[in-house]
Enzyme design. Sequence first.
Site, PDB file in Angstrom:
ATOM      1  N   SER A  48       0.845  -1.189   0.000  1.00  0.00           N
ATOM      2  CA  SER A  48       0.000   0.000   0.000  1.00  0.00           C
ATOM      3  C   SER A  48       0.885   1.246   0.000  1.00  0.00           C
ATOM      4  O   SER A  48       1.706   1.416  -0.906  1.00  0.00           O
ATOM      5  CB  SER A  48      -0.958  -0.042   1.196  1.00  0.00           C
ATOM      6  OG  SER A  48      -2.017   0.876   1.036  1.00  0.00           O
TER       7      SER A  48
ATOM      8  N   GLU B 283      -1.927  -2.789  -8.079  1.00  0.00           N
ATOM      9  CA  GLU B 283      -3.093  -3.130  -7.255  1.00  0.00           C
ATOM     10  C   GLU B 283      -3.567  -1.856  -6.588  1.00  0.00           C
ATOM     11  O   GLU B 283      -2.838  -0.877  -6.526  1.00  0.00           O
ATOM     12  CB  GLU B 283      -2.729  -4.202  -6.217  1.00  0.00           C
ATOM     13  CG  GLU B 283      -1.617  -3.832  -5.242  1.00  0.00           C
ATOM     14  CD  GLU B 283      -2.057  -3.002  -4.052  1.00  0.00           C
ATOM     15  OE1 GLU B 283      -3.265  -3.044  -3.717  1.00  0.00           O
ATOM     16  OE2 GLU B 283      -1.220  -2.313  -3.460  1.00  0.00           O
TER      17      GLU B 283
ATOM     18  N   HIS C  92      -4.917  -5.664  -1.534  1.00  0.00           N
ATOM     19  CA  HIS C  92      -5.682  -5.368  -0.321  1.00  0.00           C
ATOM     20  C   HIS C  92      -6.814  -6.356  -0.071  1.00  0.00           C
ATOM     21  O   HIS C  92      -7.573  -6.177   0.884  1.00  0.00           O
ATOM     22  CB  HIS C  92      -6.277  -3.960  -0.410  1.00  0.00           C
ATOM     23  CG  HIS C  92      -5.280  -2.850  -0.271  1.00  0.00           C
ATOM     24  ND1 HIS C  92      -4.388  -2.512  -1.273  1.00  0.00           N
ATOM     25  CD2 HIS C  92      -5.047  -1.980   0.749  1.00  0.00           C
ATOM     26  CE1 HIS C  92      -3.649  -1.491  -0.874  1.00  0.00           C
ATOM     27  NE2 HIS C  92      -4.033  -1.141   0.348  1.00  0.00           N
TER      28      HIS C  92
END
Length: 291
Positions: free
Chosen positions: A96, A195, A262
Amino acid sequence: MLVSPSGPTRPERVARGIELITGWGLRPVPAPNAYARQGYLAGGDALRAADLNAAFADPQVRGVICTRGGYGAQRVVDAIDMAAVHRDPKVVAGFSDITALQFALWRGARLATVHGPGAVWLDERTPPRSAESLRAALTTTRPVTVVADPFEETHPVRVPGRATGPLLGGNLCLVVASLGTPDMPDLTGAVLLLEDVQEPPYKIDRMLTQLRRAGVLDGLAGVAVGQFTDCADGWDVGVVDVLADRLGDLGVPVLGGLPIGHGVGQLTVPVGTDATLDATAGTLTVCPAVR
């Protein structure tokens, strides 16, 4: 050492992660400021940078696991002691917002890192298979192979073919946020990992279009598409449509459906090491980040 370069967390949220890591025969030690808090940051920039540099400088620390993402890593990457990273390379795990840290370590020290769960561990999202994937990537020298999962939303995104090159990237928002900074890697010949989470399709379109217009996708070897989690909105265009439209005409292999990101069942992959993307067979194989 467990560090918090981005958003804040609490000891009770890290307790399960510490239990898992201890069970692998490792000794997780929270950094001095791991639980600091300053609004949406895990303490001030100086504190977060100090924890990173302490981890990189301590010869007893053999790995660095970020507690979570959130926001803030970009604010401290310029303060990293890259000389210490060069002197004593150690594996760094996170995802992230941690993509910003991983890009900086790649630029400053060519350090391969690990894109995987942090120490804030949720069993319902990261079950035993996720834990084993992270453990293997941190503690073994075996190549990592991830197979496209037909149950993943992005599975229909595919352009057949085979590509090899260093696996670079991670969170799409952070890749785009790195444009124009010293940390944006040259993606020529690379397999780009993407992602994201909670980004509506039009924003994903905007980010991919910006990458295209900036020219950074022109020399790619291939694209590995991970989980785009909770990215629906009210329009009749879905994230799969956008990914297929913006990635499908690049002239390189594209493989969706990889459980990396995630979503539930998140798996771990090294980044910064050589990879083979076989979009025809549906596999991504990556060389280890440790030796």
